[in-house]
Design an enzyme around this catalytic site. Sequence first.
Site, short mmCIF file in Angstrom:
data_model
loop_
_atom_site.label_atom_id
_atom_site.label_comp_id
_atom_site.label_asym_id
_atom_site.label_seq_id
_atom_site.Cartn_x
_atom_site.Cartn_y
_atom_site.Cartn_z
N CYS A 167 32.45 -26.50 -22.07
CA CYS A 167 33.28 -25.43 -22.62
C CYS A 167 32.55 -24.11 -22.39
CB CYS A 167 33.51 -25.60 -24.11
SG CYS A 167 33.61 -27.29 -24.72
N GLU B 279 40.14 -17.48 -28.56
CA GLU B 279 40.22 -17.69 -27.13
C GLU B 279 41.61 -18.12 -26.68
OE1 GLU B 279 35.69 -19.28 -26.29
OE2 GLU B 279 37.25 -20.78 -26.65
#
Length: 257
Positions: free
Chosen positions: A101, A177
């Site tokens: 990630c 995000e």
Amino acid sequence: NPSPTSRGVTSSSKMTSEWNGEGKSQLDFMQEDQCILVDFEDNVIGYDDKFECHIFSPERPRGKLHRAFSVFLFDQSGRLLLQQRAKEKITFPEVWTNTCCSHPLTGYTPTEQDEPHHVADGSVPGVKRAAIRKLEHELGIPASQFEIDDFRFVARLHYWAADAVTHGPESPFGEHEIDYVLFVQKTVTLEPNASEVGGFEYVTPEQLLTLMMPESGRLWSPWFRILATRLLLPLWSRLPAILDGEPRTLSRPTRSV
């Protein structure tokens, strides 16, 4: 640990040939890496360093919305590679999560910034380049083991989460995000970077469900919990079809905010 400060939006840095993380600390990455800021429709509106993007404050309780990616790497038997984030990480240390990630960055050639037509046609080459870069940096998987077309762009998730587990209920850090989700199935070699990764393992769907039960004692990243429930587990049984190009609707980010 660093204290949050406000430095304001910065412009895209001068293009350089490639990103180099050798000899840098987690704080160096937070201060130097330039994330791509977007609005709720994923339109690019600016750039700022990773540190500034992840500050949660009374003036900016959800930080700055920026692009990210989450890679789900499966082996040839269909098991998913999980990683535990290293204890040195400034945000969400020691939690378990998907394979990799991180963030596409501005300032590099070839670019990691995708345009609307890349999203529309599902190619997203910029995010895929960023994924290959970080798979090598975090897990030691040589970039030569991937081709851009190995990755399948599956979805976008808009979410936010404060890092309350690490920093308490008044956490100064968190995530906000639009997360690009990538699936890839590959046999790879691993040489994890100890400053990035605290542990890793391959799991089946059944094993993952057991590990995500509270009695396992494991902490999980908030984005992985959302993605596992909404996307991964429903799609896992269709992995071959998805990787072969099963159509997906990607026109708007799915929101969990």
